[in-house]
Motif scaffolding. Structure first.
Motif, PDB file in Angstrom:
ATOM      1  N   LEU A   1      24.190  54.633 -24.227  1.00  0.00           N
ATOM      2  CA  LEU A   1      23.728  54.558 -22.843  1.00  0.00           C
ATOM      3  C   LEU A   1      24.332  55.668 -21.982  1.00  0.00           C
ATOM      4  O   LEU A   1      23.702  56.133 -21.035  1.00  0.00           O
ATOM      5  CB  LEU A   1      24.085  53.190 -22.255  1.00  0.00           C
TER       6      LEU A   1
ATOM      7  N   THR B   1      22.313  58.486 -22.800  1.00  0.00           N
ATOM      8  CA  THR B   1      20.899  58.090 -22.794  1.00  0.00           C
ATOM      9  C   THR B   1      20.149  58.797 -23.931  1.00  0.00           C
ATOM     10  O   THR B   1      19.128  59.451 -23.726  1.00  0.00           O
ATOM     11  CB  THR B   1      20.235  58.405 -21.443  1.00  0.00           C
TER      12      THR B   1
ATOM     13  N   TRP C   1      20.341  56.988 -14.216  1.00  0.00           N
ATOM     14  CA  TRP C   1      19.964  55.613 -13.931  1.00  0.00           C
ATOM     15  C   TRP C   1      18.452  55.410 -14.077  1.00  0.00           C
ATOM     16  O   TRP C   1      18.007  54.355 -14.537  1.00  0.00           O
ATOM     17  CB  TRP C   1      20.419  55.229 -12.525  1.00  0.00           C
ATOM     18  N   ASP C   2      17.684  56.435 -13.734  1.00  0.00           N
ATOM     19  CA  ASP C   2      16.236  56.341 -13.884  1.00  0.00           C
ATOM     20  C   ASP C   2      15.858  56.228 -15.355  1.00  0.00           C
ATOM     21  O   ASP C   2      14.955  55.451 -15.715  1.00  0.00           O
ATOM     22  CB  ASP C   2      15.580  57.561 -13.243  1.00  0.00           C
ATOM     23  N   ARG C   3      16.551  56.967 -16.235  1.00  0.00           N
ATOM     24  CA  ARG C   3      16.275  56.881 -17.672  1.00  0.00           C
ATOM     25  C   ARG C   3      16.714  55.531 -18.235  1.00  0.00           C
ATOM     26  O   ARG C   3      16.035  54.945 -19.085  1.00  0.00           O
ATOM     27  CB  ARG C   3      16.987  58.009 -18.425  1.00  0.00           C
ATOM     28  N   VAL C   4      17.866  55.032 -17.793  1.00  0.00           N
ATOM     29  CA  VAL C   4      18.372  53.759 -18.308  1.00  0.00           C
ATOM     30  C   VAL C   4      17.436  52.615 -17.938  1.00  0.00           C
ATOM     31  O   VAL C   4      17.208  51.688 -18.728  1.00  0.00           O
ATOM     32  CB  VAL C   4      19.804  53.500 -17.792  1.00  0.00           C
ATOM     33  N   THR C   5      16.891  52.660 -16.741  1.00  0.00           N
ATOM     34  CA  THR C   5      16.036  51.566 -16.269  1.00  0.00           C
ATOM     35  C   THR C   5      14.575  51.727 -16.670  1.00  0.00           C
ATOM     36  O   THR C   5      13.741  50.902 -16.290  1.00  0.00           O
ATOM     37  CB  THR C   5      16.121  51.460 -14.739  1.00  0.00           C
ATOM     38  N   THR C   6      14.243  52.792 -17.407  1.00  0.00           N
ATOM     39  CA  THR C   6      12.879  52.985 -17.900  1.00  0.00           C
ATOM     40  C   THR C   6      12.739  52.289 -19.247  1.00  0.00           C
ATOM     41  O   THR C   6      13.374  52.683 -20.231  1.00  0.00           O
ATOM     42  CB  THR C   6      12.560  54.486 -18.039  1.00  0.00           C
ATOM     43  N   LEU C   7      11.909  51.260 -19.302  1.00  0.00           N
ATOM     44  CA  LEU C   7      11.811  50.443 -20.510  1.00  0.00           C
ATOM     45  C   LEU C   7      11.251  51.211 -21.696  1.00  0.00           C
ATOM     46  O   LEU C   7      11.539  50.872 -22.851  1.00  0.00           O
ATOM     47  CB  LEU C   7      10.944  49.216 -20.233  1.00  0.00           C
TER      48      LEU C   7
ATOM     49  N   TRP D   1      13.882  52.384 -24.198  1.00  0.00           N
ATOM     50  CA  TRP D   1      14.754  51.445 -24.890  1.00  0.00           C
ATOM     51  C   TRP D   1      14.492  51.348 -26.381  1.00  0.00           C
ATOM     52  O   TRP D   1      15.449  51.142 -27.151  1.00  0.00           O
ATOM     53  CB  TRP D   1      14.690  50.072 -24.225  1.00  0.00           C
TER      54      TRP D   1
END
Length: 339
Positions: free
Chosen positions: A213, A216, A299-305, A308
């Motif tokens: 994470l 990312t 943060w934008d990449r982490v919260t982009t499903l 995942w």
């Protein structure tokens, strides 16, 4: 191109696995986990449970990396003196302390010690040295091994049962007893190592998730980028395909062509993907390296499903460990290991 893809994936996973292993090793060394783990086992085996009736050796993963570093320290105090020429006999039941055997064992092995914040740093005792230390303790008793066993039984040491079995198996022969103690202690150290590795696997799993994470690292995106990057470089290297010139012209439109082409060909897919980390480092052609905070983009990449599944692929790959990916890389490149 597909060979390059396999090579690039193996190299990326190897580098990230090495980072995970390095972080784990740094934590273990700073907190002296291995040394505390060993002496917690020795306290349980030699003197029994602690004053509160609890085992010194943690029973759960949380205890290993929470109780051992910050709560009870099972290690003896460091001493820079050589071992006493004559071992001190074991005390009687009335005068024994909670660390009677641990203290006497440390006195016999303290020559291999060096200080670490006032405590011993010994994290490994060779079976031969342990057996010799026990023989020296037995020599300090009036009846030798028999006297040592009687003292251990009197102070209710858990070691009594193990040594009694070895003594009977050796048919009361000192040389066979010493070799039997070596074999028993070597087996105990192997069992302890397996227990330690089982605990460390959970820590590596947590560190692997954190590294995935933090950078990312989307494994699927990286593979796709790697394929495109290798195809583009192959076409540029050919210089006869129109697509190569068109691709370069499109990328470098409106900028210095020489600098743009140099930057394009010197930025492989691995560098491009790692640019999405929380903190990225840029090394310009001239001047000092610069550190960039990518908090918003990260943060934008982490919260982009959609990323995942790639994170999951990277995380599972890191669970295999650096030795696995080094072996894969070695097989792909044909490097032979030398012993």
């Amino acid at each position: 191109m597909y060979a390059d893809l396999a090579l690039g994936l193996a190299l990326a996973f190897l580098l990230l696995s090495l980072l995970v292993s390095g972080l784990n090793e740094a934590i273990v060394r700073v907190l002296s986990i291995r040394s505390k783990f060993l002496w917690a086992y020795l306290r349980d085996t030699l003197d029994g449970a602690g004053p509160a009736g609890r085992s010194w050796l943690p029973a759960r993963v949380r205890d290993v990396f929470a109780a051992l570093p910050f709560a009870r320290d099972p290690r003896p105090r460091h001493s820079d003196q050589p071992a006493p020429p004559e071992p001190v006999p074991l005390p009687d039941q009335e005068t024994r302390t909670d660390d009677a055997m641990v203290t006497r064992l440390y006195q016999r092995v303290q020559e291999i010690d060096h200080p670490k914040r006032g405590r011993t740093s010994i994290s490994d005792i060779p079976p031969e040295r342990f057996a010799v230390a026990l023989m020296e303790l037995a020599a300090a008793e009036r009846d030798g091994v028999e006297g040592l066993l009687e003292k251990l039984k009197a102070i209710r040491s858990p070691l009594y049962g193990h040594l009694q079995g070895v003594w009977e198996t050796a048919q009361r022969d000192l040389d066979r007893f010493r070799k039997g103690v070596e074999s028993w202690f070597d087996g105990e150290m192997q069992r302890l190592s397996l227990l330690y590795k089982r605990y460390v696997k959970w820590v590596l799993a947590v560190l692997g998730l954190a590294v995935t994470l933090l950078f990312t690292m989307d494994g699927l995106e990286y593979g796709k980028t790697l394929l495109r990057d290798n195809a583009f470089r192959a076409s540029v290297a050919g210089l006869v395909e129109a697509d190569a010139y068109g691709g370069l012209k499109e990328r470098c439109e409106g900028s210095d062509p020489v600098g743009c082409i140099t930057d394009t060909l010197s930025s492989p897919a691995l560098v491009k993907v790692l640019d999405h980390a929380l903190v990225s480092v840029t090394v310009p052609e001239t001047g000092d390296p610069s550190v960039t905070w990518n908090g918003a983009a990260w943060w934008d990449r982490v919260t982009t499903l959609s990323h995942w599944p790639g994170y999951l692929l990277t995380y599972v790959a890191l669970l295999f460990g650096a030795p696995f990916w080094w072996d894969v890389l070695r097989r792909i490149t044909g490097i032979r290991s030398r012993r």
